[in-house]
Design a protein around this motif. Sequence first.
Motif, short mmCIF file in Angstrom:
data_model
loop_
_atom_site.label_atom_id
_atom_site.label_comp_id
_atom_site.label_asym_id
_atom_site.label_seq_id
_atom_site.Cartn_x
_atom_site.Cartn_y
_atom_site.Cartn_z
N SER A 83 -36.44 21.23 2.15
CA SER A 83 -36.53 22.23 1.08
C SER A 83 -37.28 21.65 -0.11
CB SER A 83 -35.12 22.67 0.64
OG SER A 83 -34.43 21.58 0.07
N ALA A 84 -37.61 22.54 -1.06
CA ALA A 84 -38.40 22.13 -2.22
C ALA A 84 -37.59 22.17 -3.51
CB ALA A 84 -39.63 23.04 -2.35
N TRP A 85 -36.26 21.99 -3.43
CA TRP A 85 -35.44 21.96 -4.64
C TRP A 85 -35.77 20.72 -5.45
CZ3 TRP A 85 -33.56 26.52 -5.24
CH2 TRP A 85 -33.10 27.26 -4.17
N GLU A 86 -36.13 20.91 -6.69
CA GLU A 86 -36.52 19.79 -7.54
C GLU A 86 -35.37 18.81 -7.75
OE1 GLU A 86 -38.92 17.42 -10.05
OE2 GLU A 86 -39.34 18.94 -8.51
N VAL A 87 -34.15 19.31 -7.76
CA VAL A 87 -33.01 18.43 -8.00
C VAL A 87 -32.82 17.43 -6.86
CG1 VAL A 87 -31.22 19.86 -6.91
CG2 VAL A 87 -30.64 18.47 -8.91
N CYS A 88 -33.46 17.67 -5.72
CA CYS A 88 -33.38 16.73 -4.61
C CYS A 88 -33.95 15.36 -4.99
CB CYS A 88 -34.12 17.27 -3.39
SG CYS A 88 -33.28 18.64 -2.55
N ARG A 89 -34.85 15.33 -5.95
CA ARG A 89 -35.43 14.07 -6.40
C ARG A 89 -34.39 13.15 -7.02
NH1 ARG A 89 -40.64 15.05 -10.00
NH2 ARG A 89 -40.54 12.77 -9.90
N TYR A 90 -33.26 13.74 -7.42
CA TYR A 90 -32.22 12.96 -8.10
C TYR A 90 -30.93 12.93 -7.27
CZ TYR A 90 -35.58 14.25 -11.66
OH TYR A 90 -36.75 14.46 -12.35
N VAL A 149 -28.91 13.19 -14.83
CA VAL A 149 -30.13 13.75 -14.24
C VAL A 149 -31.04 14.35 -15.31
CG1 VAL A 149 -31.02 15.59 -12.73
CG2 VAL A 149 -29.07 14.20 -11.99
N TRP A 150 -30.50 15.16 -16.18
CA TRP A 150 -31.31 15.90 -17.14
C TRP A 150 -32.03 14.97 -18.11
CZ3 TRP A 150 -33.18 20.38 -16.49
CH2 TRP A 150 -33.65 21.17 -17.55
N ALA A 151 -31.35 13.93 -18.55
CA ALA A 151 -31.95 13.01 -19.52
C ALA A 151 -33.06 12.17 -18.88
CB ALA A 151 -30.88 12.09 -20.11
N ASN A 152 -32.99 11.97 -17.58
CA ASN A 152 -33.98 11.12 -16.91
C ASN A 152 -35.08 11.91 -16.21
OD1 ASN A 152 -32.99 8.10 -16.92
ND2 ASN A 152 -31.16 9.34 -16.68
N ALA A 153 -35.01 13.23 -16.30
CA ALA A 153 -36.06 14.06 -15.70
C ALA A 153 -37.20 14.25 -16.69
CB ALA A 153 -35.48 15.40 -15.28
N SER A 154 -38.42 14.29 -16.18
CA SER A 154 -39.57 14.56 -17.03
C SER A 154 -39.55 16.02 -17.47
CB SER A 154 -40.87 14.27 -16.27
OG SER A 154 -41.00 15.15 -15.17
N LEU A 155 -40.37 16.37 -18.45
CA LEU A 155 -40.40 17.75 -18.93
C LEU A 155 -40.79 18.72 -17.81
CD1 LEU A 155 -42.06 17.34 -22.45
CD2 LEU A 155 -39.64 17.75 -21.90
N SER A 156 -41.75 18.32 -16.98
CA SER A 156 -42.16 19.19 -15.89
C SER A 156 -41.06 19.33 -14.85
CB SER A 156 -43.43 18.63 -15.22
OG SER A 156 -43.19 17.32 -14.72
N SER A 157 -40.32 18.24 -14.62
CA SER A 157 -39.22 18.29 -13.67
C SER A 157 -38.07 19.13 -14.23
CB SER A 157 -38.73 16.87 -13.37
OG SER A 157 -37.72 16.88 -12.38
N GLN A 158 -37.80 18.99 -15.51
CA GLN A 158 -36.77 19.83 -16.14
C GLN A 158 -37.11 21.31 -16.02
OE1 GLN A 158 -36.27 18.58 -20.21
NE2 GLN A 158 -35.02 16.81 -19.68
N LYS A 159 -38.38 21.62 -16.22
CA LYS A 159 -38.81 23.02 -16.13
C LYS A 159 -38.57 23.57 -14.72
CE LYS A 159 -42.75 26.08 -16.97
NZ LYS A 159 -44.16 26.16 -17.42
N LEU A 160 -38.86 22.76 -13.70
CA LEU A 160 -38.66 23.20 -12.33
C LEU A 160 -37.18 23.40 -12.02
CD1 LEU A 160 -41.23 21.19 -10.18
CD2 LEU A 160 -41.01 23.68 -10.33
#
Length: 298
Positions: free
Chosen positions: A102-109, A127-138
Motif C-alpha cells: 500500500s501507499a500509506w505515508e505512515v508506513c514510513r514510520y 512520528v509527527w515531529a520527525n516527519a518532513s512537511l511534505s510527509s506531514q501533508k500526505l
Amino acid sequence: MALCCAAWWAIGSHASHLLIAVAVCGALAVAALFQATLLRKHWRIAAQLALIIALSVGAQIAINTVLYGKPSLEGEPPPFLTARLIVDGPGRWYLEKNCSQSAWEVCRYQNNLSGSSDRFLWKPDGVWANASLSSQKLIRTQDKAFAKAVWRAYPREELLLCATNFVRQLMLFKIDGFALSHDVAVQMHATLPQAEGKYLESRQARNQLPIGLFNFIHYGAVIASLAGIAILLPWFRRTRPRQLIALSFVIAVCIVANALCTATLSTVDGRYESRVIWLVPFFALLCAFTQHAAKADE
C-alpha cells in the motif's frame, strides 16, 4: 445578545465544541418530535440556536480561508484519527498487514508507532515531529481514508475500543493540565518572553501546585453532587420542574457528547471532560436552591 455572542465564541473556539453543539441541537430536535407543541412554541429559539451555529461555522471557515488560503472548516489539523487508531491497535495491525503493498505515508514510520497518541502527535521523538512537511501533508491528506480502511478491516474491534475509550473519558476529569509542563515553558519563551520570568517563579513552573488535593476536591464535588441529585429525585419526580428537567437533558447530552467525540476522535484526557463536568455541581446547586425556594413558598 451577550449570551448569543458568548455561545458563538464558545462554539467556534474548539472543533469539539461544534460537535457538541450539533449533538445537543440534534437531541433537542428529536425530543421535540414527541412534543410538537414545544417546537411550535419555541421555533424562534430553535432558529436562533441554528443561526449561532451557522455563524460559528462561517467564522471558522473565514479564519481558515485567511490562514490557509482555501475555505475549510478544519484548517490543517494533525492526523488525530490516524494517531488514535494506531495507538488503539487496529491501525497498527492494519499497517502490519498492508504496508508491503500500500501507499500509506505512515508506513514510513512503522518502527516508531509505540506509545500514546500524545507521543505520536506531540513528542519530539514521535512520528509527527520527525516527519518532513511534505510527509506531514500526505499523512494529513490520508487521515480520513486511513480511518475508513481500518474501520472496514476491524469493525468489531473498533466499536469495542471506542466504547471503552468513551467510558474511560466519561469518568476521567482530572485537572493535571495545571501541573508542570515543558511545552508551556517553551511556548512562553517563544511567544511571551516578557512574562517568562514571572512564570518561572510561579508554583506551577516549580511543580509545587497541590494537584493531588485539587483532584480530590474536584472528584469529591462531582460525587457529592451526584449523591445530592439522587437524594432530590423523589422531590424531582413529585414536582416535575420543567426548566430543570429540560436543563438536565441538555447537560446529560453535553457531557456524553463531549466524552464520545473527544475519546473516539482524539484521545482520552482529563482536561477534555473537565470542560463540562462542572455542569454536574452546577445542576445540583440549582436543584437544591429550587427546592429550598419551593419549601419557603409553602
